[in-house]
Design an enzyme around this catalytic site. Structure first.
Site, PDB file in Angstrom:
ATOM      1  N   ASP A   1       0.833  -1.206   0.000  1.00 46.62           N
ATOM      2  CA  ASP A   1       0.000   0.000   0.000  1.00 46.62           C
ATOM      3  C   ASP A   1       0.872   1.263   0.000  1.00 46.62           C
ATOM      4  O   ASP A   1       1.981   1.251   0.539  1.00 46.62           O
ATOM      5  CB  ASP A   1      -0.900  -0.021   1.247  1.00 46.62           C
ATOM      6  CG  ASP A   1      -2.053   0.968   1.140  1.00 46.62           C
ATOM      7  OD1 ASP A   1      -2.264   1.545   0.053  1.00 46.62           O
ATOM      8  OD2 ASP A   1      -2.735   1.170   2.158  1.00 46.62           O
TER       9      ASP A   1
ATOM     10  N   ASN B   1     -10.610  -3.122  -6.471  1.00 52.16           N
ATOM     11  CA  ASN B   1      -9.763  -2.192  -7.244  1.00 52.16           C
ATOM     12  C   ASN B   1     -10.322  -1.838  -8.629  1.00 52.16           C
ATOM     13  O   ASN B   1      -9.896  -0.862  -9.245  1.00 52.16           O
ATOM     14  CB  ASN B   1      -8.332  -2.732  -7.396  1.00 52.16           C
ATOM     15  CG  ASN B   1      -7.501  -2.602  -6.144  1.00 52.16           C
ATOM     16  OD1 ASN B   1      -6.582  -3.364  -5.903  1.00 52.16           O
ATOM     17  ND2 ASN B   1      -7.816  -1.623  -5.305  1.00 52.16           N
TER      18      ASN B   1
HETATM   19  C1  FPP Z   1      -1.970   0.132  -3.306  1.00 57.41           C
HETATM   20  O1  FPP Z   1      -1.467   1.451  -3.360  1.00 57.41           O
HETATM   21  C2  FPP Z   1      -1.445  -0.642  -4.403  1.00 57.41           C
HETATM   22  C3  FPP Z   1      -2.188  -1.264  -5.369  1.00 57.41           C
HETATM   23  C4  FPP Z   1      -3.654  -1.215  -5.379  1.00 57.41           C
HETATM   24  C5  FPP Z   1      -1.580  -1.996  -6.469  1.00 57.41           C
HETATM   25  C6  FPP Z   1      -0.342  -2.765  -6.167  1.00 57.41           C
HETATM   26  C7  FPP Z   1       0.442  -2.862  -7.412  1.00 57.41           C
HETATM   27  C8  FPP Z   1       1.776  -2.807  -7.499  1.00 57.41           C
HETATM   28  C9  FPP Z   1       2.663  -2.777  -6.335  1.00 57.41           C
HETATM   29  C10 FPP Z   1       2.477  -2.767  -8.822  1.00 57.41           C
HETATM   30  C11 FPP Z   1       2.193  -3.865  -9.754  1.00 57.41           C
HETATM   31  C12 FPP Z   1       2.236  -5.215  -9.142  1.00 57.41           C
HETATM   32  C13 FPP Z   1       2.984  -6.224  -9.599  1.00 57.41           C
HETATM   33  C14 FPP Z   1       2.884  -7.561  -8.976  1.00 57.41           C
HETATM   34  C15 FPP Z   1       3.923  -6.040 -10.702  1.00 57.41           C
HETATM   35  P1  FPP Z   1      -2.498   2.656  -3.519  1.00 57.41           P
HETATM   36  O2  FPP Z   1      -2.555   2.999  -4.952  1.00 57.41           O
HETATM   37  O3  FPP Z   1      -3.814   2.296  -2.883  1.00 57.41           O
HETATM   38  O4  FPP Z   1      -1.765   3.773  -2.680  1.00 57.41           O
HETATM   39  P2  FPP Z   1      -2.462   4.966  -1.890  1.00 57.41           P
HETATM   40  O5  FPP Z   1      -3.284   4.350  -0.796  1.00 57.41           O
HETATM   41  O6  FPP Z   1      -1.298   5.727  -1.377  1.00 57.41           O
HETATM   42  O7  FPP Z   1      -3.275   5.728  -2.890  1.00 57.41           O
END
Ligand code: FPP
Length: 255
Positions: free
Chosen positions: A23, A71
């Site tokens: 996250d 998501n």
């Molecule tokens: C949460 O951060 C992250 C995600 C919903 C996606 C996770 C994806 C990756 C780490 C990259 C791609 C994955 C792979 C396996 C290559 P957020 O966007 O909710 O962060 P925030 O809460 O700060 O907005």
């Protein structure tokens, strides 16, 4: 004394299965005035360094929460960008998986992912399936409640087919129908970015897991942060419902 993450880890206290809620990509990007997708791109780099560090340290299963059932509600260009990133990651990482003898698995309703991602996943899973000792598990279109609903349906079908007997139902019998049927429960669940929620991730499987919530944003996570989490885990006493004295007695008799 060296910092916690540089201290050697006794094998008995190393988690077999680490699961991570990645996250903070969005906040990492916002802090730098960059688009959210740049945060995800840096997040994918953090995936690369964390996975190498975890398997080097001796972890056997690493589950990453890459895309939840919720998501899809994000802006369409962010969802599309995440899918493209996943495709790129799979193409890039096949070599690393092969070199380190790691199989790829998925948990979640992957049937709903775009055809290009499904194709890349299927090819990577097939190419690495012979690596039986270690696995990278990507949670994709995953939600724990969806998993329980799917398992209940699968269990009901098995009962109708005479393969399960509801009079003998137990957690182990039911768990055979979860996406994680052949994967041991996580010993350690890590969430980055300072949020202290589980967010529908491995709810049943983490019944006895240790939890670490770190303020580090996912793109800043890597080898040093993972090793610090493993060192913290090594200090915890896992009781599985027993008393501290019973656990101490058991450890003594094992020596
Ligand atoms: C949460 O951060 C992250 C995600 C919903 C996606 C996770 C994806 C990756 C780490 C990259 C791609 C994955 C792979 C396996 C290559 P957020 O966007 O909710 O962060 P925030 O809460 O700060 O907005």
């Amino acid at each position: 004394m060296p910092p916690a993450h540089k201290q050697p880890l006794p094998n008995a206290t190393l988690p077999t299965h680490v699961a991570i809620i990645m996250d903070g990509n969005g906040r990492w990007a916002k802090q730098r005035g960059l688009p959210r997708l740049e945060g995800h791109r840096r997040g994918a780099k953090a995936v690369r360094s964390t996975l190498t560090a975890a398997f080097e340290a001796g972890v056997k299963y690493l589950t990453l929460y890459a895309f939840s059932v919720e998501n899809w509600k994000r802006p369409q260009d962010e969802v599309g960008g995440l899918m493209r990133l996943l495709n790129y990651f799979l193409k890039q990482e096949l070599k690393t998986l092969q070199k380190n003898k790691i199989s790829l698995r998925t948990i979640g309703r992957t049937d709903a992912l775009p055809p290009s991602v499904r194709k890349e996943l299927a090819a990577t899973i097939k190419a690495t399936a012979h690596h039986k000792d270690r696995a990278l598990i990507l949670a994709l279109n995953y939600g724990s409640r969806t998993e329980i609903a799917d398992a209940a349906a699968a269990y009901a079908r098995a009962v109708a087919a005479g393969k399960e007997n509801p009079d003998d139902v137990s957690w182990d019998a039911f768990a055979r129908h979860l996406y994680t049927a052949e994967i041991p429960d996580p010993d350690l669940v890590i969430r980055t970015s300072g949020e202290t929620r589980i967010s529908n991730f491995l709810l049943m499987q983490s019944a006895y897991a240790e939890f670490i919530f770190t303020p580090v944003l996912w793109p800043d996570f890597g080898k040093a942060e993972l090793l610090a989490c493993l060192a913290e885990y090594a200090k915890r006493e896992r009781r599985f419902g027993q008393t501290g004295e019973q656990v101490a007695g058991r450890e003594k008799s094992e020596k």
